[in-house]
Scaffold this motif. Structure first.
Motif, mmCIF file in Angstrom:
data_model
loop_
_atom_site.group_PDB
_atom_site.id
_atom_site.type_symbol
_atom_site.label_atom_id
_atom_site.label_comp_id
_atom_site.label_asym_id
_atom_site.label_seq_id
_atom_site.Cartn_x
_atom_site.Cartn_y
_atom_site.Cartn_z
ATOM 1 N N LYS A 32 19.133 77.653 117.528
ATOM 2 C CA LYS A 32 18.750 76.510 116.686
ATOM 3 C C LYS A 32 19.403 76.634 115.308
ATOM 4 O O LYS A 32 19.863 75.642 114.740
ATOM 5 C CB LYS A 32 17.230 76.440 116.543
ATOM 6 N N ASP A 33 19.419 77.857 114.777
ATOM 7 C CA ASP A 33 20.048 78.094 113.472
ATOM 8 C C ASP A 33 21.532 77.744 113.515
ATOM 9 O O ASP A 33 22.086 77.184 112.566
ATOM 10 C CB ASP A 33 19.867 79.547 113.031
ATOM 11 N N VAL A 34 22.173 78.115 114.621
ATOM 12 C CA VAL A 34 23.602 77.811 114.777
ATOM 13 C C VAL A 34 23.802 76.299 114.798
ATOM 14 O O VAL A 34 24.707 75.773 114.151
ATOM 15 C CB VAL A 34 24.171 78.468 116.063
ATOM 16 N N GLU A 35 22.961 75.599 115.544
ATOM 17 C CA GLU A 35 23.082 74.140 115.612
ATOM 18 C C GLU A 35 22.881 73.521 114.223
ATOM 19 O O GLU A 35 23.618 72.612 113.828
ATOM 20 C CB GLU A 35 22.055 73.568 116.590
ATOM 21 N N THR A 36 21.893 74.016 113.490
ATOM 22 C CA THR A 36 21.636 73.509 112.141
ATOM 23 C C THR A 36 22.830 73.777 111.231
ATOM 24 O O THR A 36 23.264 72.896 110.478
ATOM 25 C CB THR A 36 20.373 74.185 111.557
ATOM 26 N N ALA A 37 23.384 74.979 111.319
ATOM 27 C CA ALA A 37 24.540 75.328 110.491
ATOM 28 C C ALA A 37 25.743 74.463 110.855
ATOM 29 O O ALA A 37 26.494 74.017 109.974
ATOM 30 C CB ALA A 37 24.881 76.810 110.647
ATOM 31 N N GLU A 38 25.921 74.208 112.148
ATOM 32 C CA GLU A 38 27.046 73.368 112.569
ATOM 33 C C GLU A 38 26.873 71.945 112.068
ATOM 34 O O GLU A 38 27.829 71.319 111.604
ATOM 35 C CB GLU A 38 27.164 73.374 114.105
ATOM 36 N N THR A 39 25.644 71.428 112.132
ATOM 37 C CA THR A 39 25.369 70.080 111.628
ATOM 38 C C THR A 39 25.637 70.014 110.126
ATOM 39 O O THR A 39 26.275 69.077 109.635
ATOM 40 C CB THR A 39 23.909 69.687 111.934
#
Length: 161
Positions: free
Chosen positions: A128-135
């Motif tokens: 989830k953190d990776v997805e947030t960082a990518e966004t």
């Protein structure tokens, strides 16, 4: 003319700040990905360990069954009560030891299952953190592109003046 230069300088500062935020987000993304890889490797290692402990528990069960069978066979075939009693005591001690080992193996398996669940939760959070960082990275990238285009348009306007 001074206002235009100030505006250009403001755009440059904004663009640089956006660049820095984008680079920071990129670094954070790399860190999160590295942590995710590490957690995945740790999870695989723990899963292998759980499998080994389960195999060991199965072996202990087989040994326990064998010991019980030997005890039964010895009791049925021996005529002298002293020998039967001695063998029975020995087998009981062996069974007790095997039961203790089995309980320890089961306890270890349960602990590893709990650890595995915790790591699964951490892995999910990291994803989830990776997805947030990518966004956030994509948002910053779009902002940067918009500011860059606006800056270039302002520069063209100044050149035309």
């Amino acid at each position: 003319m001074d206002k235009a230069r100030e505006k250009i300088n403001a755009y440059r500062a904004e663009a640089e700040a956006a660049n820095e935020r984008a680079e920071a987000a990129d670094q954070q993304l790399k860190l999160v990905l590295a942590q995710q890889t590490e957690r995945e490797q740790e999870l695989i290692s723990l899963q292998n360990r759980v499998q080994l402990l389960e195999e060991e528990a199965d072996k202990r069960d087989a040994q326990l069954a064998e010991a019980k069978q030997i005890q039964q066979d010895n009791a049925a075939t021996l005529n002298q009560s002293d020998i039967v009693l001695k063998n029975a005591n020995t087998q009981e001690e062996r069974i007790d030891n095997l039961e203790i080992q089995l309980r320890e193996a089961i306890k270890n398996t349960q602990e590893l299952d709990l650890l595995n669940e915790g790591l699964q939760r951490k892995l999910t959070q990291k994803e989830k953190d990776v997805e947030t960082a990518e966004t956030e990275y994509e948002t910053l990238k779009e902002t940067y592109t918009a500011l860059k285009n606006e800056f270039e348009e302002a520069m063209r306007s100044l050149d035309e003046m």
